[in-house]
Design a protein around this motif. Structure first.
Motif, PDB file in Angstrom:
ATOM      1  N   VAL A 102      -9.502 -14.082  22.145  1.00 38.96           N
ATOM      2  CA  VAL A 102      -9.476 -12.618  22.114  1.00 38.96           C
ATOM      3  C   VAL A 102      -9.026 -12.162  20.735  1.00 38.96           C
ATOM      4  O   VAL A 102      -9.597 -11.239  20.141  1.00 38.96           O
ATOM      5  CB  VAL A 102      -8.534 -12.061  23.201  1.00 38.96           C
ATOM      6  N   GLY A 103      -8.021 -12.854  20.203  1.00 42.16           N
ATOM      7  CA  GLY A 103      -7.563 -12.541  18.847  1.00 42.16           C
ATOM      8  C   GLY A 103      -8.669 -12.751  17.831  1.00 42.16           C
ATOM      9  O   GLY A 103      -8.892 -11.911  16.953  1.00 42.16           O
ATOM     10  N   VAL A 104      -9.382 -13.868  17.965  1.00 40.70           N
ATOM     11  CA  VAL A 104     -10.492 -14.145  17.053  1.00 40.70           C
ATOM     12  C   VAL A 104     -11.540 -13.045  17.148  1.00 40.70           C
ATOM     13  O   VAL A 104     -12.074 -12.571  16.133  1.00 40.70           O
ATOM     14  CB  VAL A 104     -11.112 -15.523  17.372  1.00 40.70           C
ATOM     15  N   ALA A 105     -11.827 -12.613  18.386  1.00 40.66           N
ATOM     16  CA  ALA A 105     -12.825 -11.568  18.581  1.00 40.66           C
ATOM     17  C   ALA A 105     -12.411 -10.278  17.875  1.00 40.66           C
ATOM     18  O   ALA A 105     -13.224  -9.641  17.200  1.00 40.66           O
ATOM     19  CB  ALA A 105     -13.029 -11.316  20.077  1.00 40.66           C
ATOM     20  N   LEU A 106     -11.120  -9.927  18.010  1.00 40.54           N
ATOM     21  CA  LEU A 106     -10.628  -8.713  17.340  1.00 40.54           C
ATOM     22  C   LEU A 106     -10.832  -8.805  15.833  1.00 40.54           C
ATOM     23  O   LEU A 106     -11.295  -7.867  15.189  1.00 40.54           O
ATOM     24  CB  LEU A 106      -9.139  -8.528  17.638  1.00 40.54           C
ATOM     25  N   VAL A 107     -10.478  -9.977  15.283  1.00 43.13           N
ATOM     26  CA  VAL A 107     -10.592 -10.150  13.834  1.00 43.13           C
ATOM     27  C   VAL A 107     -12.056 -10.065  13.405  1.00 43.13           C
ATOM     28  O   VAL A 107     -12.391  -9.374  12.430  1.00 43.13           O
ATOM     29  CB  VAL A 107      -9.961 -11.497  13.416  1.00 43.13           C
ATOM     30  N   LEU A 108     -12.934 -10.733  14.147  1.00 43.30           N
ATOM     31  CA  LEU A 108     -14.355 -10.729  13.773  1.00 43.30           C
ATOM     32  C   LEU A 108     -14.944  -9.319  13.845  1.00 43.30           C
ATOM     33  O   LEU A 108     -15.715  -8.912  12.978  1.00 43.30           O
ATOM     34  CB  LEU A 108     -15.143 -11.671  14.683  1.00 43.30           C
TER      35      LEU A 108
ATOM     36  N   LEU B 337       1.849   0.456  11.702  1.00 44.10           N
ATOM     37  CA  LEU B 337       0.743  -0.123  10.950  1.00 44.10           C
ATOM     38  C   LEU B 337      -0.489   0.773  10.994  1.00 44.10           C
ATOM     39  O   LEU B 337      -1.151   0.973   9.973  1.00 44.10           O
ATOM     40  CB  LEU B 337       0.392  -1.511  11.491  1.00 44.10           C
ATOM     41  N   SER B 338      -0.771   1.325  12.184  1.00 49.15           N
ATOM     42  CA  SER B 338      -2.003   2.102  12.250  1.00 49.15           C
ATOM     43  C   SER B 338      -1.829   3.466  11.597  1.00 49.15           C
ATOM     44  O   SER B 338      -2.808   4.093  11.211  1.00 49.15           O
ATOM     45  CB  SER B 338      -2.476   2.246  13.700  1.00 49.15           C
ATOM     46  N   TRP B 345      -4.586  -3.019  11.314  1.00 45.22           N
ATOM     47  CA  TRP B 345      -3.945  -3.236  12.602  1.00 45.22           C
ATOM     48  C   TRP B 345      -4.706  -4.245  13.447  1.00 45.22           C
ATOM     49  O   TRP B 345      -4.117  -5.121  14.074  1.00 45.22           O
ATOM     50  CB  TRP B 345      -3.792  -1.901  13.339  1.00 45.22           C
ATOM     51  N   SER B 346      -6.036  -4.148  13.443  1.00 47.29           N
ATOM     52  CA  SER B 346      -6.834  -5.075  14.241  1.00 47.29           C
ATOM     53  C   SER B 346      -6.639  -6.509  13.767  1.00 47.29           C
ATOM     54  O   SER B 346      -6.518  -7.424  14.576  1.00 47.29           O
ATOM     55  CB  SER B 346      -8.311  -4.718  14.161  1.00 47.29           C
ATOM     56  N   TYR B 347      -6.622  -6.681  12.444  1.00 46.24           N
ATOM     57  CA  TYR B 347      -6.391  -8.028  11.917  1.00 46.24           C
ATOM     58  C   TYR B 347      -5.036  -8.536  12.368  1.00 46.24           C
ATOM     59  O   TYR B 347      -4.871  -9.678  12.772  1.00 46.24           O
ATOM     60  CB  TYR B 347      -6.442  -8.038  10.383  1.00 46.24           C
ATOM     61  N   PHE B 348      -4.077  -7.638  12.287  1.00 48.55           N
ATOM     62  CA  PHE B 348      -2.718  -8.025  12.622  1.00 48.55           C
ATOM     63  C   PHE B 348      -2.622  -8.434  14.092  1.00 48.55           C
ATOM     64  O   PHE B 348      -2.072  -9.485  14.427  1.00 48.55           O
ATOM     65  CB  PHE B 348      -1.772  -6.860  12.323  1.00 48.55           C
ATOM     66  N   LEU B 349      -3.199  -7.599  14.951  1.00 46.65           N
ATOM     67  CA  LEU B 349      -3.134  -7.900  16.386  1.00 46.65           C
ATOM     68  C   LEU B 349      -3.882  -9.198  16.691  1.00 46.65           C
ATOM     69  O   LEU B 349      -3.408 -10.043  17.457  1.00 46.65           O
ATOM     70  CB  LEU B 349      -3.734  -6.737  17.178  1.00 46.65           C
TER      71      LEU B 349
END
Lengths: 294, 406
Positions: A102-108, B337-338, B345-349
């Protein structure tokens, strides 16, 4: 006739996309118990590959055909990278792979948004896909036909690979009994990596098909990941034929319900039906029989 | 019980003779020593109560206090997730549904309050024909709303949980089904714009059970209510975790088949945790609404549900304080952050999920016993016997991998 043909054909095309998204999942979920929530983002990567190829080569007839291997390889490599960097450390706790991916998906997703912008980009279908085929009075877009052909080709290639190649035998052996396969000299680590590559690559192919139908979008994967997982679960984990049937049924049923009600109501009804189905048959349509308790 | 058994081998062998007289009692019921050490948690709850209820209202600006109240509302849902996931091994990816049930119930009541007696919420005349669906009517009543906030999630989670858990759907299947539930729920909300406000959700409230929401004193009291409930539920969970049921839940997480062979029905054990978690999420949602001033599908969909999970994973899913502190930390991190770097923020989360799950599955809460064990093993042996009991308490946080026991 149109009331029957239209949703049937459109639904079959949607089912074909679902199938390509689900094939990779059924392999990795069935084989390693890994829940790859980033698989939807591999669809998205595939879609952007179609867009990029078109930017480079122009909208000539060939760009989509070239985009297919490009999407397959890039998405596959990303999947391989994910396996090597994150997932391989977590085989002991498969449920946690869900969270990590899920974290990877957010980053992508955010990455795609930063590179290509939050707005989607259109992908133009080449002229040979622009036409329509008349089926029982319904003008069926060639793009949908192309999606189905693509999915069936991918499915055929995959099942041939699983059935006849030695690598396929190793995959099947690993799905059925990992320890025993290891005992017999199968390098399950290599099998895992290659399966991940294959599964992610298939999602990439699906992405090209999606791009043709609805263009690209950074969050395009999120719409497919849950339906794809439901398809896998309904079909029976690790079962190709179950996945095929489930994808087709879900696709067609959604199209029929959308026709009668609305897109979102159809989705809700489908989810409810899937839950009811799983309560009745938790193991899915087909299962690998094992003697394990759990 | 299994965790007790493995953790007793945790303390260094040098301490073995001193603690051996405690071992038998420890493996049967929570020993006296363990009970004593669990009172340490009460001290922690008292400190948290002081910070949230005394220090924060007197020092923070009303804006910051409102934010903290929002995190408290989310912390309630996160604590429920800690119970269901950390202690029960059920990865609940759809708590947004229950958060939404409570939130929408409260929002409907407040909307009807704003509309006045016999009035119709403004958005219904805006999007629809101005008639109110019949199922809105009961929410005019405050007591009914409060009842619904507790009863609706309990009923929904019972029906769902009974159906799913009795059929021994677990692990990833359970997680995916609950997530599908969240997707379906938010889709349904978006689709029913004339009845639920659709994508915009419900907002522009004026009163909370008759009290003017623009009054700073009322805002402060709403915050106190949210923070107070966090403390109340911490005490409830603390008691639940040290009860026989808490032991049974842990045992079910670690070896469901064994529990079944011992004559218990694991489905019932898990069902209780699932229902309590649902009710807690619903209460959290109900308190979120008057503080945030809005509830929309974005607050309850699949990604919102996952966001609730982030704090739990960070803080430590199986620990008592982990989910609360994690939820507050993640909520704070998101706001700051946001505000400053919206895209980062998305990267961080995302990175938070990957790193915590990969490197620190027990969350930050597992750092403490780790450090403590390291420290105590280097000091004199007599110390480690006293910390050994703590290791039993916190050891649950270390052993979060259900697969490890099979």
């Amino acid at each position: 006739m149109d009331l029957l043909t239209t949703p049937f054909l459109t639904g079959t095309a949607n089912g074909a996309i679902l199938l390509m998204a689900a094939l990779g999942l059924t392999l990795t979920f069935g084989q390693m118990g890994v829940i790859n929530m980033a698989n939807g983002e591999f669809l998205m990567v595939g879609a952007y590959m179609a867009y990029l190829t078109q930017q480079v080569l122009g909208t000539s007839g060939l760009s989509i055909l070239i985009a297919l291997p490009v999407a397959f390889i890039i998405a596959g490599l990303l999947g391989l990278l994910l396996e090597v960097t994150v997932i391989q450390w977590m085989y002991e706790r498969p449920l946690d792979t869900l969270l990590a991916t899920v974290g990877v998906a957010l980053v992508l997703q955010q990455l795609a948004q930063d590179i290509f912008g939050a707005q989607g980009d259109p992908v133009t279908a080449p002229s040979w896909l622009g036409g329509r085929l008349s089926v029982f009075g319904y003008e069926w877009p060639h793009r949908q036909l192309f999606t189905i052909v693509l999915a069936l080709t991918a499915l055929g290639a995959l099942s041939a690979l699983l059935k006849y190649s030695s690598f396929g035998r190793q995959i099947r052996a690993t799905v059925q009994n990992r320890q025993l396969a290891e005992t017999l000299g199968v390098s399950t680590r290599n099998v895992d990596r290659l399966t991940f590559f294959l599964g992610s690559g298939l999602a990439g192919l699906g992405g090209v098909a999606i791009a043709l139908i609805s263009g690209t979008n950074p969050t395009l994967g999120t719409a497919y990941i849950i339906p794809a997982f439901l398809v896998v679960v309904v079909g029976g984990v690790g079962q190709l034929k179950g996945t095929v049937i489930a994808a087709w049924v879900v696709g067609v049923a959604t199209a029929f319900l959308t026709d009668r009600t609305s897109g979102s109501t159809a989705q809700v009804i489908i989810f409810a039906l899937v839950v009811i189905f799983l309560v009745i048959r938790p193991q899915g349509l087909f299962t690998v029989r094992t003697r394990s308790l759990a | 019980m299994t965790s007790t058994a493995t953790e007793t081998s945790g303390p260094p062998d040098a301490a073995e003779p001193e603690t051996s007289d405690e071992q038998p009692s420890k493996s049967l019921t929570p020993s006296l020593a363990r009970r004593m050490s669990s009172y340490g948690s009460l001290v922690g709850i008292a400190i948290l109560a002081f910070v949230l209820l005394v220090w924060a209202p007197s020092t923070l600006t009303s804006f910051r206090l409102g934010n903290l109240g929002r995190y408290c509302a989310m912390a309630l849902a996160s604590m429920g997730i800690g119970l269901a996931w950390g202690r029960g091994g059920m990865l609940v990816l759809g708590q947004g549904v229950f958060f939404g049930i409570g939130g929408y119930a409260m929002a409907m009541h407040m909307k009807l309050e704003a509309a006045g007696p016999g009035g119709v919420p403004d958005f219904m005349t805006l999007y629809g024909d101005g008639t109110m669906p019949g199922w809105w009517e009961p929410f005019r009543s405050g007591p009914f709303t409060v009842f619904a906030i507790i009863a609706m999630p309990a009923v929904v989670s019972f029906v769902l949980g009974y159906a799913i858990l009795k059929r021994r759907v677990k692990g990833a299947y359970f997680a995916i089904l609950t997530q599908a539930m969240a997707v379906a729920f938010s889709t349904l909300l978006v689709a029913t714009i004339t009845q639920t406000g659709g994508f915009n959700g419900l907002n522009s409230f004026s009163t909370f059970f008759g009290h003017n929401l623009f009054d700073p004193q009322v805002q402060k009291n709403v915050y106190r209510l949210a923070a107070g409930l966090v403390i109340v539920f911490l005490v409830i969970l603390w008691q639940l975790y040290r009860s026989r049921y808490g032991e049974l839940l842990l045992a079910t997480r670690d070896g469901e088949e064994r529990i079944r062979f011992l004559g218990y029905d694991p489905a019932n054990v898990k069902l209780v945790a699932f229902m309590v978690a649902a009710v807690m999420a619903s209460i959290g949602g109900a308190l979120f609404v008057p503080i945030a001033g809005i509830i929309s599908p974005l607050d309850v969909d699949a990604s919102a549900s996952i966001f609730l999970l982030a704090g739990v994973a960070l803080g430590g899913r199986a620990s008592l304080f982990g989910p609360v502190l994690g939820a507050i930390a993640v909520g704070y991190g998101r706001s700051t952050l946001s505000e400053n770097f919206p895209t980062q923020w998305s990267y961080f989360l995302g990175a938070l999920f990957i790193l915590v799950v990969l490197l620190l599955p027990g969350g930050v809460a597992s750092l403490w016993p780790m450090l403590r064990a390291r420290w105590s093993s280097s000091s004199e042996p007599s110390r480690s016997s006293s910390t050994g009991d703590d290791a039993v308490e916190s050891g649950d946080a270390d052993r979060v991998a259900p697969a490890a026991t099979s």
